[in-house]
Each structure stands twice: as C-alpha cells, then as structure tokens.
Design a protein around this motif. Sequence first.
Motif, PDB file in Angstrom:
ATOM      1  N   ALA A 128      13.274 102.548  63.603  1.00  0.00           N
ATOM      2  CA  ALA A 128      13.604 103.740  62.824  1.00  0.00           C
ATOM      3  C   ALA A 128      13.927 104.914  63.749  1.00  0.00           C
ATOM      4  CB  ALA A 128      12.461 104.101  61.890  1.00  0.00           C
ATOM      5  N   LEU A 129      13.130 105.084  64.799  1.00  0.00           N
ATOM      6  CA  LEU A 129      13.358 106.172  65.745  1.00  0.00           C
ATOM      7  C   LEU A 129      14.693 105.986  66.471  1.00  0.00           C
ATOM      8  CD1 LEU A 129      12.435 108.708  67.214  1.00  0.00           C
ATOM      9  CD2 LEU A 129      11.131 107.252  68.789  1.00  0.00           C
ATOM     10  N   ASN A 130      14.966 104.761  66.891  1.00  0.00           N
ATOM     11  CA  ASN A 130      16.233 104.474  67.578  1.00  0.00           C
ATOM     12  C   ASN A 130      17.424 104.741  66.661  1.00  0.00           C
ATOM     13  OD1 ASN A 130      14.950 103.720  69.934  1.00  0.00           O
ATOM     14  ND2 ASN A 130      14.954 101.531  69.449  1.00  0.00           N
ATOM     15  N   SER A 179      21.977 108.044  65.238  1.00  0.00           N
ATOM     16  CA  SER A 179      22.709 108.764  64.196  1.00  0.00           C
ATOM     17  C   SER A 179      22.976 110.211  64.613  1.00  0.00           C
ATOM     18  CB  SER A 179      21.928 108.739  62.878  1.00  0.00           C
ATOM     19  OG  SER A 179      21.760 107.412  62.423  1.00  0.00           O
ATOM     20  N   VAL A 180      21.971 110.846  65.214  1.00  0.00           N
ATOM     21  CA  VAL A 180      22.143 112.214  65.700  1.00  0.00           C
ATOM     22  C   VAL A 180      23.202 112.245  66.800  1.00  0.00           C
ATOM     23  CG1 VAL A 180      21.046 114.139  66.921  1.00  0.00           C
ATOM     24  CG2 VAL A 180      19.826 112.971  65.076  1.00  0.00           C
ATOM     25  N   LEU A 234      18.130 119.750  59.561  1.00  0.00           N
ATOM     26  CA  LEU A 234      16.973 119.236  58.835  1.00  0.00           C
ATOM     27  C   LEU A 234      16.108 120.416  58.425  1.00  0.00           C
ATOM     28  CD1 LEU A 234      16.083 116.291  61.230  1.00  0.00           C
ATOM     29  CD2 LEU A 234      17.482 116.190  59.175  1.00  0.00           C
ATOM     30  N   PHE A 242      17.496 106.870  64.170  1.00  0.00           N
ATOM     31  CA  PHE A 242      17.595 108.318  64.026  1.00  0.00           C
ATOM     32  C   PHE A 242      18.315 108.925  65.231  1.00  0.00           C
ATOM     33  CE2 PHE A 242      15.741 112.451  65.201  1.00  0.00           C
ATOM     34  CZ  PHE A 242      16.179 113.210  64.120  1.00  0.00           C
ATOM     35  N   MET A 243      17.884 108.547  66.430  1.00  0.00           N
ATOM     36  CA  MET A 243      18.485 109.112  67.638  1.00  0.00           C
ATOM     37  C   MET A 243      19.965 108.733  67.740  1.00  0.00           C
ATOM     38  SD  MET A 243      15.504 108.888  70.569  1.00  0.00           S
ATOM     39  CE  MET A 243      15.430 107.094  70.582  1.00  0.00           C
ATOM     40  N   VAL A 276      23.445 118.352  62.870  1.00  0.00           N
ATOM     41  CA  VAL A 276      22.457 117.717  62.003  1.00  0.00           C
ATOM     42  C   VAL A 276      21.401 118.753  61.686  1.00  0.00           C
ATOM     43  CG1 VAL A 276      20.786 115.852  61.771  1.00  0.00           C
ATOM     44  CG2 VAL A 276      22.892 115.475  63.077  1.00  0.00           C
TER      45      VAL A 276
END
Length: 386
Positions: free
Chosen positions: A24-26, A31-32, A44, A28-29, A42
């Motif tokens: 999940a973290l990978n 995607s950013v 949030l 997210f990174m 981005v």
Amino acid sequence: MNKAELVSKMAEKSELTKKEAEAALNAFMKSVEEALVAGDKVQLVGFGTFETRERAARQGRNPRNPEEVIEIPASKAPVFKAGKGLKDISGFKKLPGGAPANVSACVAKLGGESAFIGMLGDDGFGDFLVETLASENVDTSYIKRTTKANTGLAFVALSSEGEREFSFYRNPSADMLLSEYDIEKSWFKDGDILHFCSVDLIESPVKYAHKKAIEYVKSVGGLISFDPNVRKNLWNDLDECRKTINEFIPYANILKISDEELEFITEMNNVEEAIKSLFVGDVEIILYTKGKDGVDIYTKEKYISVDGFKVECIDTTGAGDSFIGAFLYKLSREEVNLKNDNQLKDIGIFSNKVAALTTTKFGAISALPNIEDVNNSELEVSFSLN
C-alpha cells in the motif's frame, strides 16, 4: 522513522499484514511520483500537498574544484507543504458561496442584473444561500428546492498565505438532482450570458440540465461562458473529468482557465500550444488567469497581458469567480469589439481589480466588492499587447 518502521506502524493501525502495508505504501509513493511527473499536485486535506516547484538555471561551485564556476540547468524539485487538517480547526464560520453563486452575486454587487439557476435542499443551508443571494439583488426565482437531498457543503481550510484546501460533502447533494426537465426555454432571452463550471458536470441529472440550458441560450442568441474550475477530488476518474470538460468547451464563447488547470485539461506543457488547442467550436475569447500575476486575454489573432494588483491577500476563495463575474458584468453592459485592444485591456484591468479586492477579505460572496469599492481603489496595473 524509516520506511520499515513506517510499514510496521501502518500494519498495526490498519490491521494489514506488513507485506500488505508495504504494498500500500509503495503504491501511494508511486502514485504521488507519477502525478508529480505529470505536472499535477496531490492535495490531501488534513495532511498536506505534494507538488513540484521550478528552480531557475543558476551558477554554482564545482564541489571537486571549488574555484571552478559551473552552470546548473533549470530543474523541477518535488516539495511537500503540510496542511492544516480539518480535525485541527477549532470552529467553522458559515459563509455563502459556490462558484456559479459567487459569479451571479459579483455581477449584481457591481450593479448588473443576474439570476441563479440551480437546486438546493429544503434545509437551513439552502435557505441561507437563497436569502444571501436575494440580499445581493440576485434573482432567485429560478432556484428549485428538494427534500430528496441536502444542500451541498464545502469545508475550506486556509493557509497563512490565504491558499485553500477543500473538502466537499455531497453524496448526493441537491444541486446534482436538477434535471433537464426543470429548465424552461422561456427563462432565456437575447443578450443573456449563461455561465457554468465543471463541478456539476459529473454523471448526474444536472449535467443534462446544463446541456438543455446551453441549447436554449444559443437558440435565442445568447452567449455561453465556461470556467472549468477543476475540483479533482469531486471526480472518481480524472480521465472522465478531463473528457467531460473537453466535451463542453466547444459550447463556450468565453472560456476562463487558470494556469493550474491548463496542462491538466490539454495535456500539453507548452502554454501557447495549449491555448491554441482550446480555440474549438464557438470559443472566441480565452481568459488565462495567473493568480496574483494577472491575466492573458486571448483571441484567435492575438493576446493582451494585464498584470495583477499587489494587495495583502488573506483568502483567495472566490477570486477566480469574482474575476469572471466582473468580466461578464462589463460584457453585459458594453458592446465589446474583440479587435479593440484598449477595450479588452480596460475590461482586464477592471476584472483583475475586482479579483484582487476580493482576496483582501474572508469568504466568497461576503468578500465581493461593490462598484464603489472598485472605483475608489487606487491600485495601478500595467499591460502589454502581443
């Protein structure tokens, strides 16, 4: 905290396995990273904003030979700006707004005639907006009310520089339920200007209400004004957002687009080429707004640059709406000749002044200046013809 420690914390708080948390973290990174490479930011709400900033070409010292001066090329650097979370705000101030409502109120406060078309919930917030618009001399007789959904809300968190983070509550909201069957041809007459934004172009009845209103305005010889006013967090699919905006652009005679929106909508990073690509269908004027740096007013033959005004900005909410509101106010009262550079310049200066004054107060409708405020201000501006 390093990455491994962060993964452990994520797994603990989310009840995921460490492997799932790391994935999940990978994701997210990644995607950013992809968003920043594409030129997007981005945002949030409650956490902060990832974006890129330009670094100009400059000279530096060679670290291996400090006496040697080297040329360092221009570059883009990723940055993170911490946001003020909604949970950290001790209270909210109720203020009326919403882009089309802001525009209609701006026209009326400057002394023009305007009306608001839309649907609101049969609730206190709907009453508040109707009463506010009516108090500003906006015609509210075209507003429909419903008990099937509540009036839409937007929560705005302000930074110390007056920049905003939005959080929207509409699932669905009453505005989305306005249908094409609610729109009547008798409402429109020659000389009318219909202004709309993309917030209500998501797949819902109100999208087709827009199409019907556009059809009726064009049939009586009126003008269409479109401000995409992109709010990415209202769309589940950004490709669909871009596609829908491009579907509606050809209907417009006047297109307002910000520097932040241009690349997203056109997928081009060359400003001149991107602007040129937007002259499709009925588009005659493009207002390329650049925040505090002013506006470039494009026609198919040329463009005029009008600088912004220097003011003490405390809240940018409604600044773009007040700009287009002021522009449409002038357009409704003057016979505009697109070949008259002085006339376009004067309208650009007036609109920039209205927008600048709006940023000196909190809120949107409540911050809009009246014509006396504008005429009595002593701000100065420059322009150039290209």
